[in-house]
Design an enzyme around this catalytic site. Sequence first.
Site, PDB file in Angstrom:
ATOM      1  N   GLU A  49       0.818  -1.208   0.000  1.00 37.84           N
ATOM      2  CA  GLU A  49       0.000   0.000   0.000  1.00 37.84           C
ATOM      3  C   GLU A  49       0.854   1.261   0.000  1.00 37.84           C
ATOM      4  O   GLU A  49       0.536   2.234  -0.675  1.00 37.84           O
ATOM      5  CB  GLU A  49      -0.960   0.005   1.187  1.00 37.84           C
ATOM      6  CG  GLU A  49      -2.082  -1.019   1.088  1.00 37.84           C
ATOM      7  CD  GLU A  49      -2.950  -0.834  -0.157  1.00 37.84           C
ATOM      8  OE1 GLU A  49      -2.999   0.279  -0.705  1.00 37.84           O
ATOM      9  OE2 GLU A  49      -3.572  -1.815  -0.578  1.00 37.84           O
ATOM     10  N   TYR A 132      -7.118   6.495   3.560  1.00 35.41           N
ATOM     11  CA  TYR A 132      -7.206   5.406   2.593  1.00 35.41           C
ATOM     12  C   TYR A 132      -6.391   4.192   3.027  1.00 35.41           C
ATOM     13  O   TYR A 132      -6.901   3.064   3.046  1.00 35.41           O
ATOM     14  CB  TYR A 132      -6.736   5.847   1.184  1.00 35.41           C
ATOM     15  CG  TYR A 132      -6.397   4.633   0.372  1.00 35.41           C
ATOM     16  CD1 TYR A 132      -7.407   3.850  -0.178  1.00 35.41           C
ATOM     17  CD2 TYR A 132      -5.079   4.186   0.242  1.00 35.41           C
ATOM     18  CE1 TYR A 132      -7.124   2.672  -0.848  1.00 35.41           C
ATOM     19  CE2 TYR A 132      -4.785   3.015  -0.419  1.00 35.41           C
ATOM     20  CZ  TYR A 132      -5.806   2.267  -0.966  1.00 35.41           C
ATOM     21  OH  TYR A 132      -5.514   1.103  -1.600  1.00 35.41           O
ATOM     22  N   ASP A 150     -10.320   4.981  -2.748  1.00 35.25           N
ATOM     23  CA  ASP A 150      -9.139   5.425  -3.482  1.00 35.25           C
ATOM     24  C   ASP A 150      -9.569   6.040  -4.812  1.00 35.25           C
ATOM     25  O   ASP A 150     -10.765   6.171  -5.082  1.00 35.25           O
ATOM     26  CB  ASP A 150      -8.186   4.252  -3.714  1.00 35.25           C
ATOM     27  CG  ASP A 150      -8.664   3.388  -4.857  1.00 35.25           C
ATOM     28  OD1 ASP A 150      -9.896   3.213  -4.981  1.00 35.25           O
ATOM     29  OD2 ASP A 150      -7.838   2.888  -5.631  1.00 35.25           O
TER      30      ASP A 150
END
Length: 304
Positions: A49, A132, A150
């Site tokens: 991520e 997020y 996102d």
Amino acid sequence: MRTHTEQTEQTEQTETTLHTPVIAWFEANARDLPWRRPEAGAWGVMVSEFMLQQTPVSRVLPVYEQWVARWPRPADLAAEAPGEAVRAWGRLGYPRRALRLHGAAQAIRDRHNGDVPSEHAQLLALPGIGEYTAAAVASFAYGQRHAVLDTNVRRVFARTVTGVEYPPNATTAAERRLARSLLPEDRTRAAEWAAASMELGALVCTARSPECGRCPVAAHCAWKLAGKPAHEGPPRRGQTYAGTDRQVRGKLLAVLREAVAPVTQQALDAVWDEPVQRARALDGLVSDGLVEPMADGLYRLPLT
DNA sequence: CAACCGTGGAT
DNA sequence: TATCCAAGGTT
């Protein structure tokens, strides 16, 4: 105030028209990405991520493999010099992410016994993790129920639900509300929905040329039903790069990344001929903690 | 909240 | 060639 019956009807309608077709499409079309495999664990998800923040999957893949092989647990990365994280980041861009991931690994070691936390609030408290990423890790790694909003999901919602080609430039409260309202009640289902809606935006409902012929919800898409009206309002942000401080910072840091020993001022001066901008860029790197000035006038990636 | 923060592939 | 844009976060 909505009645219980209305709430249930809305949920069932969404389930039929959105969740089921998108999740079924995902099960048949999802990419086999390494951070989606069970052996990746929460740390693998978290590393991916960070790397995927504003960087395409294709460029992340090789660096991700190197990172998790070299630093299989948060404590392994935490024990390294931060400069090693910056070096291993390579050319992924936005190298402050490497520093923050290193800092997050140290916080995990110090505050969470070396295990990536599963609570959204604890994730959010780590450096480099915003709304997020906290939701993504909690959802993808721990199967929790969070709205994972996102750029892909925002675009899918803009088109299918709102009926416009692109979402607003900055995420709005209305978008967050919409994302929450579309979240399945069931935890497992919510996590599947998060991954599936994101993948749909990445593979089919793309920014440039959406392939509506492959879209599982094309028949319900408000934008398509409206005749795919062109984007209204201010043009998308156009960011020039050539000649900016960012470009100079990138050139300076590239020299430091590739050097095995501390680098001279002269070697750094060679990358840019405008001295004022060059000095400003170097100062910025130092104050960001990406570069460490030494007492003898040399520079290196940070040891601490 | 707008500006800033890298890099490279696709169009 | 120039522009777009890619699983954002921080200030």
